[in-house]
Motif scaffolding. Structure first.
Motif, PDB file in Angstrom:
ATOM      1  N   ILE A 325      -1.681 -16.828  25.691  1.00 17.06           N
ATOM      2  CA  ILE A 325      -2.780 -17.737  25.346  1.00 17.06           C
ATOM      3  C   ILE A 325      -2.765 -18.887  26.357  1.00 17.06           C
ATOM      4  CG2 ILE A 325      -3.656 -19.403  23.640  1.00 17.06           C
ATOM      5  CD1 ILE A 325      -2.503 -17.671  21.435  1.00 17.06           C
ATOM      6  N   TRP A 326      -3.925 -19.275  26.839  1.00 18.11           N
ATOM      7  CA  TRP A 326      -3.993 -20.460  27.699  1.00 18.11           C
ATOM      8  C   TRP A 326      -3.632 -21.696  26.881  1.00 18.11           C
ATOM      9  CZ3 TRP A 326      -3.886 -19.071  32.429  1.00 18.11           C
ATOM     10  CH2 TRP A 326      -4.628 -17.995  32.901  1.00 18.11           C
ATOM     11  N   ILE A 327      -2.872 -22.588  27.475  1.00 16.33           N
ATOM     12  CA  ILE A 327      -2.435 -23.776  26.750  1.00 16.33           C
ATOM     13  C   ILE A 327      -3.625 -24.647  26.338  1.00 16.33           C
ATOM     14  CG2 ILE A 327      -2.085 -25.224  28.794  1.00 16.33           C
ATOM     15  CD1 ILE A 327       0.070 -25.091  25.549  1.00 16.33           C
ATOM     16  N   LYS A 328      -4.721 -24.586  27.085  1.00 14.16           N
ATOM     17  CA  LYS A 328      -5.910 -25.372  26.721  1.00 14.16           C
ATOM     18  C   LYS A 328      -6.516 -24.891  25.395  1.00 14.16           C
ATOM     19  CE  LYS A 328      -9.076 -22.534  29.520  1.00 14.16           C
ATOM     20  NZ  LYS A 328      -9.825 -21.948  28.404  1.00 14.16           N
ATOM     21  N   ASP A 329      -6.181 -23.654  24.987  1.00  9.38           N
ATOM     22  CA  ASP A 329      -6.717 -23.112  23.739  1.00  9.38           C
ATOM     23  C   ASP A 329      -5.763 -23.289  22.560  1.00  9.38           C
ATOM     24  OD1 ASP A 329      -9.158 -22.140  24.853  1.00  9.38           O
ATOM     25  OD2 ASP A 329      -8.059 -20.453  25.730  1.00  9.38           O
ATOM     26  N   TYR A 330      -4.648 -23.980  22.787  1.00  7.28           N
ATOM     27  CA  TYR A 330      -3.689 -24.203  21.705  1.00  7.28           C
ATOM     28  C   TYR A 330      -4.311 -25.059  20.610  1.00  7.28           C
ATOM     29  CZ  TYR A 330       0.205 -26.212  19.101  1.00  7.28           C
ATOM     30  OH  TYR A 330       1.036 -26.626  18.101  1.00  7.28           O
ATOM     31  N   ARG A 331      -4.012 -24.705  19.374  1.00  2.28           N
ATOM     32  CA  ARG A 331      -4.430 -25.483  18.208  1.00  2.28           C
ATOM     33  C   ARG A 331      -3.218 -25.749  17.333  1.00  2.28           C
ATOM     34  NH1 ARG A 331     -10.010 -23.656  15.548  1.00  2.28           N
ATOM     35  NH2 ARG A 331      -8.792 -24.451  13.791  1.00  2.28           N
ATOM     36  N   GLN A 332      -3.176 -26.930  16.753  1.00  7.54           N
ATOM     37  CA  GLN A 332      -2.024 -27.307  15.936  1.00  7.54           C
ATOM     38  C   GLN A 332      -1.902 -26.458  14.680  1.00  7.54           C
ATOM     39  OE1 GLN A 332      -2.286 -31.533  15.196  1.00  7.54           O
ATOM     40  NE2 GLN A 332      -1.281 -32.045  17.134  1.00  7.54           N
ATOM     41  N   ASP A 333      -3.019 -25.868  14.236  1.00  7.63           N
ATOM     42  CA  ASP A 333      -2.970 -25.094  12.993  1.00  7.63           C
ATOM     43  C   ASP A 333      -2.655 -23.614  13.220  1.00  7.63           C
ATOM     44  OD1 ASP A 333      -5.357 -24.709  14.278  1.00  7.63           O
ATOM     45  OD2 ASP A 333      -6.612 -24.831  12.496  1.00  7.63           O
ATOM     46  N   ILE A 334      -2.290 -23.234  14.445  1.00 11.32           N
ATOM     47  CA  ILE A 334      -1.940 -21.838  14.714  1.00 11.32           C
ATOM     48  C   ILE A 334      -0.757 -21.405  13.850  1.00 11.32           C
ATOM     49  CG2 ILE A 334      -0.883 -20.298  16.431  1.00 11.32           C
ATOM     50  CD1 ILE A 334      -2.718 -21.424  18.515  1.00 11.32           C
ATOM     51  N   THR A 335       0.307 -22.209  13.844  1.00 15.02           N
ATOM     52  CA  THR A 335       1.514 -21.859  13.078  1.00 15.02           C
ATOM     53  C   THR A 335       1.203 -21.711  11.598  1.00 15.02           C
ATOM     54  OG1 THR A 335       2.952 -22.979  14.666  1.00 15.02           O
ATOM     55  CG2 THR A 335       3.837 -22.603  12.459  1.00 15.02           C
ATOM     56  N   GLN A 336       0.464 -22.643  11.062  1.00 16.23           N
ATOM     57  CA  GLN A 336       0.113 -22.595   9.644  1.00 16.23           C
ATOM     58  C   GLN A 336      -0.716 -21.350   9.331  1.00 16.23           C
ATOM     59  OE1 GLN A 336      -2.133 -25.988   8.325  1.00 16.23           O
ATOM     60  NE2 GLN A 336      -2.245 -25.305   6.202  1.00 16.23           N
ATOM     61  N   ALA A 337      -1.635 -20.996  10.234  1.00 20.01           N
ATOM     62  CA  ALA A 337      -2.496 -19.828  10.012  1.00 20.01           C
ATOM     63  C   ALA A 337      -1.682 -18.540   9.968  1.00 20.01           C
ATOM     64  CB  ALA A 337      -3.565 -19.755  11.103  1.00 20.01           C
ATOM     65  N   PHE A 338      -0.699 -18.400  10.863  1.00 23.35           N
ATOM     66  CA  PHE A 338       0.135 -17.197  10.858  1.00 23.35           C
ATOM     67  C   PHE A 338       1.032 -17.159   9.618  1.00 23.35           C
ATOM     68  CE2 PHE A 338      -0.856 -16.664  15.426  1.00 23.35           C
ATOM     69  CZ  PHE A 338      -1.103 -15.303  15.423  1.00 23.35           C
ATOM     70  N   GLN A 339       1.580 -18.299   9.242  1.00 23.86           N
ATOM     71  CA  GLN A 339       2.422 -18.331   8.055  1.00 23.86           C
ATOM     72  C   GLN A 339       1.612 -17.992   6.803  1.00 23.86           C
ATOM     73  OE1 GLN A 339       4.084 -22.305   8.530  1.00 23.86           O
ATOM     74  NE2 GLN A 339       6.033 -21.454   9.254  1.00 23.86           N
ATOM     75  N   LYS A 340       0.381 -18.466   6.748  1.00 16.71           N
ATOM     76  CA  LYS A 340      -0.490 -18.145   5.616  1.00 16.71           C
ATOM     77  C   LYS A 340      -0.795 -16.649   5.573  1.00 16.71           C
ATOM     78  CE  LYS A 340      -4.785 -19.652   3.423  1.00 16.71           C
ATOM     79  NZ  LYS A 340      -5.978 -20.546   3.537  1.00 16.71           N
ATOM     80  N   ALA A 341      -0.797 -15.996   6.767  1.00 24.97           N
ATOM     81  CA  ALA A 341      -1.061 -14.556   6.847  1.00 24.97           C
ATOM     82  C   ALA A 341       0.198 -13.733   6.564  1.00 24.97           C
ATOM     83  CB  ALA A 341      -1.610 -14.209   8.221  1.00 24.97           C
ATOM     84  N   GLY A 342       1.301 -14.405   6.241  1.00 25.09           N
ATOM     85  CA  GLY A 342       2.525 -13.697   5.886  1.00 25.09           C
ATOM     86  C   GLY A 342       3.503 -13.501   7.026  1.00 25.09           C
ATOM     87  N   LEU A 343       3.331 -14.255   8.116  1.00 27.81           N
ATOM     88  CA  LEU A 343       4.247 -14.164   9.258  1.00 27.81           C
ATOM     89  C   LEU A 343       4.976 -15.491   9.418  1.00 27.81           C
ATOM     90  CD1 LEU A 343       1.904 -12.376  11.844  1.00 27.81           C
ATOM     91  CD2 LEU A 343       3.623 -11.332  10.371  1.00 27.81           C
ATOM     92  N   PRO A 344       6.196 -15.599   8.917  1.00 24.20           N
ATOM     93  CA  PRO A 344       6.947 -16.862   9.036  1.00 24.20           C
ATOM     94  C   PRO A 344       7.331 -17.160  10.483  1.00 24.20           C
ATOM     95  CG  PRO A 344       8.345 -15.135   8.124  1.00 24.20           C
ATOM     96  CD  PRO A 344       6.970 -14.566   8.194  1.00 24.20           C
ATOM     97  N   LEU A 345       7.423 -18.448  10.801  1.00 23.18           N
ATOM     98  CA  LEU A 345       7.818 -18.873  12.142  1.00 23.18           C
ATOM     99  C   LEU A 345       9.290 -18.579  12.353  1.00 23.18           C
ATOM    100  CD1 LEU A 345       6.926 -20.374  14.750  1.00 23.18           C
ATOM    101  CD2 LEU A 345       7.683 -22.496  13.649  1.00 23.18           C
ATOM    102  N   LYS A 346       9.605 -17.871  13.435  1.00 26.37           N
ATOM    103  CA  LYS A 346      10.995 -17.521  13.758  1.00 26.37           C
ATOM    104  C   LYS A 346      11.605 -18.564  14.686  1.00 26.37           C
ATOM    105  CE  LYS A 346      13.798 -13.694  15.589  1.00 26.37           C
ATOM    106  NZ  LYS A 346      14.642 -13.547  14.371  1.00 26.37           N
ATOM    107  N   HIS A 347      10.839 -18.953  15.705  1.00 26.66           N
ATOM    108  CA  HIS A 347      11.292 -20.070  16.534  1.00 26.66           C
ATOM    109  C   HIS A 347      10.113 -20.714  17.256  1.00 26.66           C
ATOM    110  CE1 HIS A 347      11.813 -16.949  19.901  1.00 26.66           C
ATOM    111  NE2 HIS A 347      10.961 -17.825  20.408  1.00 26.66           N
ATOM    112  N   LYS A 348      10.293 -21.968  17.619  1.00 21.50           N
ATOM    113  CA  LYS A 348       9.337 -22.699  18.438  1.00 21.50           C
ATOM    114  C   LYS A 348      10.112 -23.372  19.543  1.00 21.50           C
ATOM    115  CE  LYS A 348       6.127 -26.610  18.441  1.00 21.50           C
ATOM    116  NZ  LYS A 348       5.517 -27.721  17.656  1.00 21.50           N
ATOM    117  N   PHE A 349       9.782 -23.026  20.780  1.00 20.20           N
ATOM    118  CA  PHE A 349      10.448 -23.604  21.948  1.00 20.20           C
ATOM    119  C   PHE A 349       9.435 -24.393  22.774  1.00 20.20           C
ATOM    120  CE2 PHE A 349      13.501 -19.743  21.910  1.00 20.20           C
ATOM    121  CZ  PHE A 349      14.332 -20.389  20.999  1.00 20.20           C
ATOM    122  N   GLY A 350       9.922 -25.450  23.404  1.00 17.52           N
ATOM    123  CA  GLY A 350       9.080 -26.244  24.279  1.00 17.52           C
ATOM    124  C   GLY A 350       8.129 -27.134  23.513  1.00 17.52           C
TER     125      GLY A 350
END
Length: 463
Positions: A325-350
């Motif tokens: 994904i291009w960094i310009k398209d990053y959204r803060q709610d990406i993590t929340q959206a995946f977790q809501k879809a049943g995919l827990p966050l495993k790690h966040k780097f950087g």
């Protein structure tokens, strides 16, 4: 003849002469007004050969074509980029509504052609179309090509299907591009490629909006409307359709090369491999759905991109799904959206400013999302070693994005796929490597410093 009779004849002659003179003046006035109207609105009188020209001629061509559409019940809709752009201009719509005379503001443009799309899955080819076109004075050129829906590693001899129709009348054209539904529930059209025996002067092929390459679109909702006095269907959200057209280029999976690859390295058909592919497919579809809802474009990256390009499939020993994904398209709610879809966050780097990477845990399959940064002549994504805080940088040549299909899903890949894959995996990318160290194995990896210890709580998050 008596004097009275002579005077009566003179009076009749005078009146007749007066009427003829008045009629002539009125006719000249009408001709003057018509020439003024023609110069303003693009309509032209008959030329020296007696043919209509200008916008009026084009309108008559469209009327003939739409008559064919009605007779054969062709499921067509307007896709002409200039016409659809005019529809999006409120000023043009207002001006059009104020005109009382016959006019052609939308379908007749500065170009000598108008483009429609035909929904191929809703239409059965009828050879009578050729005769009916000829009856209306229309010349017809048909372009056929291979049907990729029937192309596979088991059968590389797909049959030909109609891809493009060109209707010509007095050097003006209606271009019909045929859209077929693919297994990923999207619409596809093929490239316009002329055979050696075809007339290359039949149309201004280099100017046509569709055909320089294959294209892919979401199925649009259509509405029936009246433009320039003619009934036509258009995409309800034509602004979105125009946006799709600007990035519609489609790449086919390389079935022939994949078949050659599997002859050298037989496909793993074990239960474990088949199970992984099914889980990876499910994860890829879910990730696409989440990101599409967010409006975040992505592409296949790393091993997932290599699998598509090299073997038209997911690499069974990769154990994850990789997206870019291009960094310009990053959204803060990406993590929340995946977790809501049943995919827990495993790690966040950087962090957003540097080397951001997200990883989510699916059903025994990991989803890695790499964010790419633009840096002059190159682009790059970062990596972080959790135990040491070491940073790594993976450098790629600049690339654009195209559509393709993988696991019955329309997804993006770098258009310059081989350059992208070679940057990551080197010149021997076509040889399977099952032992892979993300810190040293990639061809394009380089060390990129160490995160300051004071930032570790932010840039090294493992769950």
């Amino acid at each position: 003849m008596s004097a009275t009779g002579l005077m009566a004849r003179i009076n009749r002659t005078f009146v007749l002469t007066l009427l003829i003179a008045a009629s002539s003046i009125f006719l000249l006035f009408q001709l003057f007004n018509y020439r003024q109207y023609s110069s303003k609105n693009g309509f032209s009188a008959l030329n020296s050969k007696g043919y209509l020209s200008g916008k009026e001629a084009h309108w008559h061509l469209l009327k003939k074509f739409l008559g064919l559409v009605h007779r054969f019940k062709l499921p067509v809709f307007l896709v002409d980029t200039v016409s659809l752009n005019l529809l999006s201009q409120d000023a043009v719509l207002y001006r059009d509504s104020q005109l009382k005379e016959p006019h052609c503001s939308f379908l007749c443009t500065h170009r000598d052609f108008t483009t429609f799309a035909l929904l191929g899955n809703l239409w059965k080819y009828d050879t009578a179309l050729l005769d009916a076109a000829a009856e209306r004075g229309l010349e017809l050129l048909e372009i056929h090509g291979k049907d990729p829906r029937l192309n596979s590693m088991d059968d590389l001899t797909a049959k030909e299907i109609p891809l493009h129709f060109l209707f010509r009348f007095n050097s003006r054209l209606v271009h019909v591009v045929v859209l077929y539904e693919r297994s990923g529930k999207y619409l596809w059209h093929g490239p316009l490629r002329l055979k050696d025996s075809m007339d290359r002067t039949f149309a201004p092929f280099g100017k046509l909006d569709f055909g320089r390459h294959a294209g892919a679109y979401d199925r649009p909702e259509l509405i029936l409307t009246t433009l320039d006095g003619l009934d036509v269907r258009i995409p309800k959200n034509y602004t979105r359709f125009l946006h799709e057209h600007s990035s519609s280029c489609f790449l086919e999976c390389r079935c022939r090369e994949a078949k050659a690859f599997y002859q050298l390295y037989p496909e793993d058909t074990s239960t474990e491999a088949m199970d992984f592919r099914m889980k990876a497919k499910s994860l890829l579809h879910l990730a696409s759905k989440v990101l599409s809802v967010l409006g975040v474009p992505f592409w296949l990256s790393s091993g997932t991109c290599l699998g598509w390009y090299r073997q038209c499939n997911i690499i069974p020993y990769s154990k994850d799904v990789d997206l870019g994904i291009w960094i310009k398209d990053y959204r803060q709610d990406i993590t929340q959206a995946f977790q809501k879809a049943g995919l827990p966050l495993k790690h966040k780097f950087g962090k957003v400013e540097d080397s951001l990477e997200l990883s989510f845990q699916g059903n025994d399959v990991k989803l890695d999302i790499f964010f790419f940064y633009d840096e002059g002549d190159i682009v790059w994504n970062g990596g972080t070693q959790a135990k040491s805080g070491k940073k790594f940088k993976y450098v790629f040549p600049r690339f654009s994005l195209c559509w393709t299909e993988l696991m019955e899903l329309k997804v993006r890949v770098p258009c310059e796929t081989e350059d992208y894959v070679m940057a990551n995996y080197g010149p021997n990318w076509n040889v399977p490597v099952k032992t892979w160290d993300w810190k040293t194995s990639p061809f394009n990896v380089r060390e990129n410093g160490v995160w300051p210890v004071r930032e570790w709580d932010e840039v090294v998050q493992v769950y």
